[in-house]
Design a protein around this motif. Structure first.
Motif, PDB file in Angstrom:
ATOM      1  N   ALA C 214      32.873  47.597  45.704  1.00 47.07           N
ATOM      2  CA  ALA C 214      33.257  46.221  45.399  1.00 47.07           C
ATOM      3  C   ALA C 214      34.417  45.764  46.274  1.00 47.07           C
ATOM      4  CB  ALA C 214      33.611  46.072  43.919  1.00 47.07           C
ATOM      5  N   HIS C 217      32.326  44.175  48.871  1.00 44.15           N
ATOM      6  CA  HIS C 217      31.568  43.039  48.328  1.00 44.15           C
ATOM      7  C   HIS C 217      32.457  41.827  48.092  1.00 44.15           C
ATOM      8  CE1 HIS C 217      28.200  45.559  47.873  1.00 44.15           C
ATOM      9  NE2 HIS C 217      28.484  46.088  46.711  1.00 44.15           N
ATOM     10  N   THR C 218      33.666  42.071  47.579  1.00 43.53           N
ATOM     11  CA  THR C 218      34.541  40.943  47.265  1.00 43.53           C
ATOM     12  C   THR C 218      35.243  40.402  48.507  1.00 43.53           C
ATOM     13  OG1 THR C 218      36.360  42.452  46.755  1.00 43.53           O
ATOM     14  CG2 THR C 218      34.981  41.740  44.907  1.00 43.53           C
ATOM     15  N   GLY C 219      35.064  41.087  49.636  1.00 42.89           N
ATOM     16  CA  GLY C 219      35.684  40.592  50.860  1.00 42.89           C
ATOM     17  C   GLY C 219      37.012  41.263  51.175  1.00 42.89           C
ATOM     18  N   LEU C 260      29.634  37.329  53.771  1.00 43.06           N
ATOM     19  CA  LEU C 260      31.029  37.242  53.377  1.00 43.06           C
ATOM     20  C   LEU C 260      31.666  35.961  53.897  1.00 43.06           C
ATOM     21  CD1 LEU C 260      31.735  40.992  53.792  1.00 43.06           C
ATOM     22  CD2 LEU C 260      31.918  39.708  51.671  1.00 43.06           C
ATOM     23  N   ILE C 373      38.697  45.474  37.820  1.00 40.97           N
ATOM     24  CA  ILE C 373      38.585  44.213  37.088  1.00 40.97           C
ATOM     25  C   ILE C 373      38.170  44.463  35.645  1.00 40.97           C
ATOM     26  CG2 ILE C 373      36.165  43.649  37.546  1.00 40.97           C
ATOM     27  CD1 ILE C 373      37.295  40.788  38.290  1.00 40.97           C
ATOM     28  N   VAL C 393      44.642  45.699  35.734  1.00 36.27           N
ATOM     29  CA  VAL C 393      43.380  44.993  35.571  1.00 36.27           C
ATOM     30  C   VAL C 393      43.419  43.779  36.489  1.00 36.27           C
ATOM     31  CG1 VAL C 393      41.838  43.839  33.968  1.00 36.27           C
ATOM     32  CG2 VAL C 393      43.198  45.793  33.194  1.00 36.27           C
ATOM     33  N   SER C 394      42.758  43.877  37.605  1.00 31.28           N
ATOM     34  CA  SER C 394      42.748  42.752  38.542  1.00 31.28           C
ATOM     35  C   SER C 394      41.541  42.868  39.449  1.00 31.28           C
ATOM     36  CB  SER C 394      44.051  42.703  39.344  1.00 31.28           C
ATOM     37  OG  SER C 394      44.159  41.465  40.012  1.00 31.28           O
ATOM     38  N   ASP C 395      41.423  41.894  40.320  1.00 29.16           N
ATOM     39  CA  ASP C 395      40.250  41.743  41.160  1.00 29.16           C
ATOM     40  C   ASP C 395      40.532  42.367  42.523  1.00 29.16           C
ATOM     41  OD1 ASP C 395      37.846  40.845  42.027  1.00 29.16           O
ATOM     42  OD2 ASP C 395      38.333  38.721  41.924  1.00 29.16           O
ATOM     43  N   GLU C 397      39.567  42.097  45.876  1.00 28.65           N
ATOM     44  CA  GLU C 397      39.967  41.364  47.088  1.00 28.65           C
ATOM     45  C   GLU C 397      41.314  40.698  46.923  1.00 28.65           C
ATOM     46  OE1 GLU C 397      40.004  37.728  49.812  1.00 28.65           O
ATOM     47  OE2 GLU C 397      40.245  37.905  47.656  1.00 28.65           O
ATOM     48  N   PRO C 398      41.533  39.899  45.864  1.00 27.03           N
ATOM     49  CA  PRO C 398      42.848  39.247  45.743  1.00 27.03           C
ATOM     50  C   PRO C 398      43.995  40.252  45.629  1.00 27.03           C
ATOM     51  CG  PRO C 398      41.259  38.248  44.243  1.00 27.03           C
ATOM     52  CD  PRO C 398      40.610  39.464  44.819  1.00 27.03           C
ATOM     53  N   ARG C 401      44.574  41.557  49.169  1.00 27.33           N
ATOM     54  CA  ARG C 401      45.138  40.463  49.971  1.00 27.33           C
ATOM     55  C   ARG C 401      46.642  40.344  49.697  1.00 27.33           C
ATOM     56  NH1 ARG C 401      43.298  35.296  51.893  1.00 27.33           N
ATOM     57  NH2 ARG C 401      41.180  35.857  51.272  1.00 27.33           N
TER      58      ARG C 401
END
Lengths: 411, 411, 411, 411
Positions: C214, C217-219, C260, C373, C393-395, C397-398, C401
């Protein structure tokens, strides 16, 4: 070695303060807030039944910091060694506390009035303490404050009794001390909730259920109706959605238009909930619908015919709503408060918002089981200070089905 | 009006192409890839039993774009109106396909060889198609390719049969067409899975179960053992963890050290799984442990005594592992492939990784029910192209308990 | 009053045993296992810098129960007051420990050999301790045991050093002591992870990253590549999927066929990952592809060109796999073990299986940040004994980044 | 062959009924409800810009079944070939619709009055249609009905315009047609939401934000404040919690007592939210606090100083609440309705309840992006009929941070 901080207070703690972790928590809190401690005396219970007593000197390098530390350790049962009466101030603005008001926990609390420790009534977190002219004290939410009411300010003359003993009990409320997880033996959870419900009923206390609409969507409505019939559900808190879908099932056999028999969306099913509400409004309410012979089964039917009180609280996502729904949330909160005294156990199923709302109202000694399929919901509730809560990550219908089987088995 | 693109191909489609959404999908795909279409003829089945036939001119402004469109619509059943034989190339590198190899779907597929449409065997997605000298064709993974093997390249001479009819059936595999959600009637899901299992058994086909360790943690092991005993579980795919926790339960009454009787972590419980593995290794394996009379209950015991084949696949998080665990994942995949023919139904419970792995191996006509407490897992599987899958968001133990009750009820 | 149990042992504990909660945990464990304690002496550190020392009499009514209690309190640092040498037994079955083997934790451990406390090397949980003829001791997994190897059995002559001090530190690894939740200030998490990475790099220790697909996938691939370039990622553990999607992005600009750039599935996109693997297999591997000038960007490219070692572990869901993927999971585990010494920090992003696998291999003093996530994944890892782990608990890509921005800001 | 059912109706459909899937859906609905169809004519748009027209005979074996089918296909745009005026009935009970009322969708709708098709105003799902004496028609919720109001009953004389064209557009609202998943390229989601917001602002339409408290907890408040300042947030719907935590941050630098600077719970932090509410109540409200110079930053401050309207809706979990919070949920719904006209885009972040509430109020042509870290929340919203919604599984603070960066970049 750092200079010895100049601001000092002496506190003492009694009880099972070591093995219930209260003393370590206090020491940790002092350090982490930048203070220092000196354990002046520690009379340790050498065997597990003995209570311990500690006297601790707390130091900080400013009055503000010292005060912050004392505020932090106060709910862990640390009280000044020189108790004085509590301080009160008259409310100068209606619907608001005076500045510096004491903010309550959900633990048992006493205030010192004229040299006597007085029990605080209606214990509830996030309230103020109102002192009556006759010397009684009770928790009140800020909206209930009238101008001139005497409200406790500061922390002097207050003591808090955190629920130490719980940490040692080997029952329901311990076996999930570890993080919330779906990977637990489910039959055990069910059995322990059943035991707690039986003990509560046997003790003549009330069982309160807080239920979300997924209870009906998943097909668990019949099991809740069974709990009402068998006396295992004595008060119901829910919203417009649960009641509507329950009545929709009685009227149409569907929940939000999905057939509970074959799982398929039915003809015009998406309209059923709206037609259900409209019909009940036309009839004048749920009880009127039962009386008129139009509503003949389901959770609300059972409650209505068996005089099990229910409080239906409104929310902004409501269609309708049903006539019994209390649309003003302050009125709804007060109506829920009215039903809490006498409650010995609370079962929350599949409702985040309502669970948190009720968790805020309950004193710490009412045990709670919170069942939800999402670990996040369960964590959220436990994260908000409801330490008396057991989280069970499971599915509404199967949980209720098993609970009913377990309760019936042992009758 | 834009110029008429110069690159053109004619395709045709037959079957229930309108109400099974295949025609709209093809038209949409053409447009969204920047192409244009002209429906040259549409012989529409006017009543629901009539098949339809469409002939479509596809245009794009470059050969590459046209090819991309044709690739996109091919799996929806759009085939050239002028079929020719498929093209093959000899593998030049062992363990790899030739460049331009045709990449398979899990739909029924035919290749044209010497003017005849030949059925592709061992249908599996993400493989290549190997053509034998005697004119048979079958799917093979790239690691199985030997130098000189003839492999299909391009898309000419291929046709794919997407499962159109499914869209019309009102059975298990439709009632959850809408997004994956936990808010469904659970008794219906259980009933439909039970029906599918009975139909499969009655048809003489195999029921394959793919199970994760939470099956045992939640206390569902006894229900799986029951499925084995009653002939509702004919092949088991699992990992080291499921087998170990199952045997740990037989040896110690715990799963990962948590007692399945009272839900509390037991003395030294965290070591049980390791001691379990060590014991089985000392005994020489699961079957040896059964023979030696040391292993007397549980899922693995039932499989071993009833000759229900199991494939235990290794993963990098494994402790031990147990002797029967296949530690090389390519060997493990091939061993799973060996057991798939004859499978009519696949039940996946509480395992993301293994579910996806098996989903990749199954042809589209094997129905799958994937049960997991996390909607994300269920979504993930369905997102990977396993359109034959029904996702059920529920809890492992209660689901299995209800499933067994449903299956027993109707015997 | 109950009779005084007859079976007795004396243990002692030293260190910050009160405020690090070790003493309360030990007392609680004794009680909850049905034993009794008598605190014979408690020399309490009165100020926060003083160590404490406790001597405790433990009693139980059977030898088995007493042993169970001692096993339970041993990892909290309770050691017998009469140390003797450890006991060893020769392995009688290759690939298995002798019965009664000591099962390791991931805490620092010493064994007593000829009256001397000897440090155990290669500390890892769920292993045995092998004693060399020359008096060295080290953790080994059961598969590595040869017949005749001397393995520690029982708990005598062993002491464990739980990480007490951590409980007092106000850094990254404390601010999320409360349950895992997504509702935390995210900039703080990022900043603290960045600080930990800088400290680790400055200390000359390695930063290990364990990454799931992921991330790509999420960039987030470009941010990981940046970490490699700037020396903040020194070892990479991943699987076939991450590497394949990373290379797919380099080759086609897609990840699992999703662009992407614009987020849309592309023409034939679902085939990209398979064609990517096939191409790398034809070229002979990732490094060969870089050398051949075919692979020019991405995570794997950066690792290959900067000699950042990577271990790609196989799993049963793999397509292909890529030539560098280690398909035997025992070989893969050993290859990961080889890279762990010298690691000061471990960043796990978006991978449940791999995170647990690596969490099992790391000693307790390597700090870990686990980003996912799904709260369930984070909880799962922390639930398995990796107490050194911070869950975020986070995403993907962000998070990456922001992490890169934070690391760059402060250079 | 089955007998030809006796009950018959003829309907027609026009538009892009094939590639927008409307025709297949209608045919499927007829069959699945047990009816039969005969396509009497199909004038197919041969190229993609051509509209199509179908005339279909629908048959069922009972009047009830036929009616159910017509109800089902009506929202897909199938209208009778013989239109007549709509039927109205006078409301006989205040606050309820007459029996048989037409239940609205959120699609554009027309009613036939005196032979003319009249546009229905205030389109909203789950309402009735009230016809004014002057011939205007509008959606009204049941609570607004006065005795004697003329309300549309049945489906005759009504036509619905489902948003067919959307299915062909290659923009934001399509790239996530597949199931909700966290594994999408996040930068693309951010970019597309930013584009939609710019287009909306450029078109002179309003951007509505619906925000939950996790926006502030995660540290995203400053980014929302930035959106207000830069004109990208024109109306705010939220609850007591968001506003309180935002003001708590302005007053104390914490959110629910957790410092947004260092992530640690602060001294007495858990009381901050209650003291915040009390202070604002003492000051007379948010705007009064701004005027008094006490509130100087944050989301609410920016809204108050820039005249961005906000609607704060009460819920039963509220502490306090703040004076501006509307405690009656029917009043709150009406206040939200008042602000919806003119809205071109709606951004929902981290709030399940409020998102569903607002999703119920919006017409289908207002595009919505719903951002939440839990896939279940996103699915829930999309499951409730808000087909115009794009679900983005991501974390509040990082999403908002990236959104602001993207919007600023392109100015």
């Amino acid at each position: 070695m750092p200079a010895r901080p100049a601001f000092v207070e002496h506190v003492e703690m009694t009880g099972h303060i070591v093995d219930s972790l209260l003393l370590p928590k206090v020491l940790d809190a002092i350090l982490s807030r930048g203070g220092q401690y000196h354990i002046e005396s520690l009379d340790l219970g050498q065997r597990q039944d003995d209570a311990s007593r500690a006297r601790i000197e707390v130091r900080a390098d400013s009055a503000a910091k010292l005060d912050a530390i004392l505020a932090e350790i106060h709910p862990h049962g640390a009280v000044s060694t020189h108790p004085v009466d509590c301080t009160v101030a008259a409310a100068d603005v209606p619907g608001a506390f005076p500045d510096g008001f004491y903010c309550t926990t959900n633990f048992r609390t006493q205030v010192r009035l004229k040299g006597e420790w007085v029990e605080v009534e209606d214990q509830e977190m996030d309230c103020g303490i109102l002192v009556d002219p006759d010397g009684a004290a009770r928790c009140v939410p800020m909206t209930s404050v009238a101008k001139g009411d005497l409200v406790v300010v500061g922390r002097t003359g207050l003591r808090v009794f955190p629920p130490e003993a719980e940490m040692r009990k080997r029952e329901l409320f311990e076996f999930m001390a570890s993080p919330v997880s779906s990977e637990r033996p489910k039959a055990v959870s069910v059995r322990e909730v059943a035991h707690a419900m039986k003990r509560t009923r046997a003790a003549g206390e009330k069982i309160l259920a807080v239920l979300g609409p997924a209870v009906v969507h998943t097909g668990g409505g019949e099991f809740v109706a069974h709990l009402v019939r068998t006396g295992y559900l004595n008060v119901l808190f829910a919203g417009n959605a649960l009641a509507t879908h329950d009545i929709e099932q009685a009227f149409y056999g569907t929940s939000l238009g999905v057939s509970l028999d074959h799982g398929l969306p039915t003809d015009e099913g998406h309209e059923h909930h709206l037609r259900t509400i409209n019909t009940i409004r036309r009839l004048g309410g749920i009880k009127a619908a039962v009386t008129a012979g139009k509503l003949k089964s389901g959770i609300m039917y059972e409650c209505a015919t068996r005089d099990v009180p229910y409080v239906l609280c409104g929310s902004i996502r409501d269609d309708g709503p049903l006539p019994e729904v209390i649309t003003d949330i302050l009125v709804a909160q007060n109506e829920m408060r009215r039903h809490i005294p006498g409650t010995g156990f609370c079962l929350m199923v599949a409702t985040t918002l309502h669970s948190i709302a009720v968790g805020n109202l309950l004193p710490a000694w009412v045990k709670v089981a919170c069942v939800d399929i999402s670990p996040a919901t369960v964590t959220k509730l436990m994260d908000r200070g409801s330490t008396q809560t057991v989280g069970i990550v499971s599915d509404a219908e199967p949980f209720l089905r098993s609970l009913v089987a377990e309760l019936d088995k042992s009758i």
